[in-house]
Design a protein around this motif. Structure first.
Motif, PDB file in Angstrom:
ATOM      1  N   TYR A 176      77.719 117.980  67.901  1.00 18.76           N
ATOM      2  CA  TYR A 176      77.917 118.190  66.463  1.00 18.76           C
ATOM      3  C   TYR A 176      77.155 119.422  65.972  1.00 18.76           C
ATOM      4  O   TYR A 176      77.692 120.249  65.217  1.00 18.76           O
ATOM      5  CB  TYR A 176      77.419 116.976  65.672  1.00 18.76           C
ATOM      6  N   TYR A 196      75.257 114.200  69.300  1.00 19.61           N
ATOM      7  CA  TYR A 196      74.637 114.938  68.200  1.00 19.61           C
ATOM      8  C   TYR A 196      74.418 116.409  68.544  1.00 19.61           C
ATOM      9  O   TYR A 196      74.515 117.284  67.677  1.00 19.61           O
ATOM     10  CB  TYR A 196      73.319 114.274  67.783  1.00 19.61           C
ATOM     11  N   GLU A 250      71.126 115.094  62.112  1.00 16.32           N
ATOM     12  CA  GLU A 250      71.301 116.480  62.558  1.00 16.32           C
ATOM     13  C   GLU A 250      70.144 117.337  62.077  1.00 16.32           C
ATOM     14  O   GLU A 250      69.629 118.186  62.814  1.00 16.32           O
ATOM     15  CB  GLU A 250      72.632 117.033  62.040  1.00 16.32           C
TER      16      GLU A 250
END
Length: 225
Positions: A197, A194, A155
């Protein structure tokens, strides 16, 4: 402070032209006609950018490039008459950041130098920010407003990439290459996962969206209209 450019090139005519043009542009310029002297100058003066010829007497440009990479992180622009795809791949794999074939247009060379130096300056910036989002690359700490955002390693890499290219549409292929080092292929949804997220973490207090989807292309970091 003026940026320092090192030219390692055995053609004295090319060296004269480059020195004159680069000095006129405001750079400090040093030169070497062969690899050993070039390596010594790189050790002593830590250039901000290196222009390197491939076909040098004695030690060739590929070996010089590999040895330069152990001495400094300055971007290397390789000049050569070799123009096949395999030649370009070899040069880039040896550590060059960019590659131009001879003969070259001086204006294009100067533009590429400016681009490489801009990229280096951005990469050295310890704190990246966009809107109310901040990323401290020295501590790997992300904040939005006064709120700290915990990030996993991937991330963080993804967010750093977007913050280094704000308002620029990044293709899926580019993101896979920069963050994962290879392309998972068109069927993988790992990037979408991702992105989801990151959005959840960036918007957990109801903040406006910053990571936007560009359908059929990729993603972009920009303010919500």
């Amino acid at each position: 402070m003026k940026e320092r450019i090192l030219i390692i090139e055995d053609d004295e005519g090319i060296v004269r032209v480059l020195k004159r043009a680069l000095t006129y542009e405001g750079y400090l310029v040093e030169s070497a006609l062969e690899g050993e002297t070039g390596l010594q100058l790189a050790r002593e003066h830590r250039p901000d950018l290196i222009i390197l010829d491939w076909m040098l007497p004695g030690m060739d440009g590929l070996e010089v490039c590999q040895r330069l990479r152990t001495l400094c992180n300055a971007p290397i622009l390789m000049l050569t008459a070799k123009d096949t795809l395999q030649d370009r791949v070899q040069g880039l794999d040896a550590g060059a950041d960019d590659y131009m074939t001879k003969p070259f247009e001086l204006e294009e060379l100067l533009a590429r130098i400016r681009a490489l130096l801009r990229r280096t300056q951005m990469e050295r910036a310890p704190v990246l920010s966009f809107a109310d989002l901040t990323l401290d690359t020295s501590t790997r700490q992300a904040t939005r407003g006064n709120r700290t955002i915990p990030l996993t390693a991937k991330e963080y890499d993804l967010l750093e990439l977007f913050l280094r290219h704000p308002r620029q549409v990044l293709t899926r292929e580019m993101i896979f290459d920069r963050v994962w080092g290879y392309d998972f292929g068109g069927e993988s949804n790992v990037l979408d996962v991702y992105i989801r997220y990151l959005r959840q973490k960036l918007e957990s207090d109801g903040e406006p969206r910053l990571l936007h989807t560009v359908r059929g292309v990729g993603y972009v970091l920009r303010e919500t209209p």
